[in-house]
Design a protein around this motif. Sequence first.
Motif, PDB file in Angstrom:
ATOM      1  N   LEU A   1       0.836  -1.208   0.000  1.00  0.00           N
ATOM      2  CA  LEU A   1       0.000   0.000   0.000  1.00  0.00           C
ATOM      3  C   LEU A   1       0.872   1.259   0.000  1.00  0.00           C
ATOM      4  CD1 LEU A   1      -2.899   1.135   0.219  1.00  0.00           C
ATOM      5  CD2 LEU A   1      -2.595   1.088   2.699  1.00  0.00           C
ATOM      6  N   GLY A   2       1.926   1.251   0.800  1.00  0.00           N
ATOM      7  CA  GLY A   2       2.811   2.414   0.847  1.00  0.00           C
ATOM      8  C   GLY A   2       3.564   2.633  -0.452  1.00  0.00           C
TER       9      GLY A   2
ATOM     10  N   ALA B   1       2.545   1.593  -3.511  1.00  0.00           N
ATOM     11  CA  ALA B   1       1.644   1.814  -4.647  1.00  0.00           C
ATOM     12  C   ALA B   1       0.834   3.102  -4.551  1.00  0.00           C
ATOM     13  CB  ALA B   1       0.684   0.636  -4.782  1.00  0.00           C
ATOM     14  N   SER B   2       0.719   3.680  -3.378  1.00  0.00           N
ATOM     15  CA  SER B   2      -0.151   4.847  -3.215  1.00  0.00           C
ATOM     16  C   SER B   2       0.517   6.138  -3.681  1.00  0.00           C
ATOM     17  CB  SER B   2      -0.543   5.000  -1.748  1.00  0.00           C
ATOM     18  OG  SER B   2      -1.343   6.147  -1.590  1.00  0.00           O
ATOM     19  N   PRO B   3      -0.224   6.945  -4.429  1.00  0.00           N
ATOM     20  CA  PRO B   3       0.305   8.249  -4.819  1.00  0.00           C
ATOM     21  C   PRO B   3       0.086   9.314  -3.726  1.00  0.00           C
ATOM     22  CG  PRO B   3      -1.785   7.862  -5.910  1.00  0.00           C
ATOM     23  CD  PRO B   3      -1.471   6.626  -5.136  1.00  0.00           C
ATOM     24  N   ASP B   4      -0.718   8.993  -2.728  1.00  0.00           N
ATOM     25  CA  ASP B   4      -1.040   9.941  -1.660  1.00  0.00           C
ATOM     26  C   ASP B   4       0.110   9.993  -0.647  1.00  0.00           C
ATOM     27  OD1 ASP B   4      -2.251  11.609   0.169  1.00  0.00           O
ATOM     28  OD2 ASP B   4      -3.715  10.114   0.866  1.00  0.00           O
TER      29      ASP B   4
ATOM     30  N   LEU C   1      -0.824   9.209   3.050  1.00  0.00           N
ATOM     31  CA  LEU C   1      -1.055   7.784   3.286  1.00  0.00           C
ATOM     32  C   LEU C   1       0.276   7.037   3.365  1.00  0.00           C
ATOM     33  CD1 LEU C   1      -3.010   5.407   3.586  1.00  0.00           C
ATOM     34  CD2 LEU C   1      -2.968   5.194   1.097  1.00  0.00           C
ATOM     35  N   VAL C   2       1.188   7.356   2.483  1.00  0.00           N
ATOM     36  CA  VAL C   2       2.507   6.714   2.491  1.00  0.00           C
ATOM     37  C   VAL C   2       3.221   6.998   3.813  1.00  0.00           C
ATOM     38  CG1 VAL C   2       4.784   6.694   1.410  1.00  0.00           C
ATOM     39  CG2 VAL C   2       2.722   6.747  -0.010  1.00  0.00           C
TER      40      VAL C   2
END
Length: 102
Positions: free
Chosen positions: A51-52, A54-57, A60-61
């Motif tokens: 998730l960290g 792949a996320s563009p946010d 969130l990372v």
Amino acid sequence: MHERHHGAVTVSAPLLGDVGVGLRKLVLTTHITTSVGWLGAAVVFLAPAVLGIASPDAALVRAVYRLMEPASWYTLVPLAAASLLTGLVQSLGSAWGLLRHY
């Protein structure tokens, strides 16, 4: 290390001496439990890692990596250390020893 001769086969005595069956089973059970727990924790640890990555946010990372650091220190590292320690104890309590594989 003491050696016992059984016919043509030489068997070395355990480094820790003869341990009881109950203690041997306890160490084996602890080793299996910690090893499977470590493996499970590593698999669960992959979800936030993916998730960290792949996320563009960015928020969130950052949150995922802030979660992963204490999770690794309080679950992965102790389980890995316990698995290693119980494996060493198990090998030293067996006739095979730590480095003998034949």
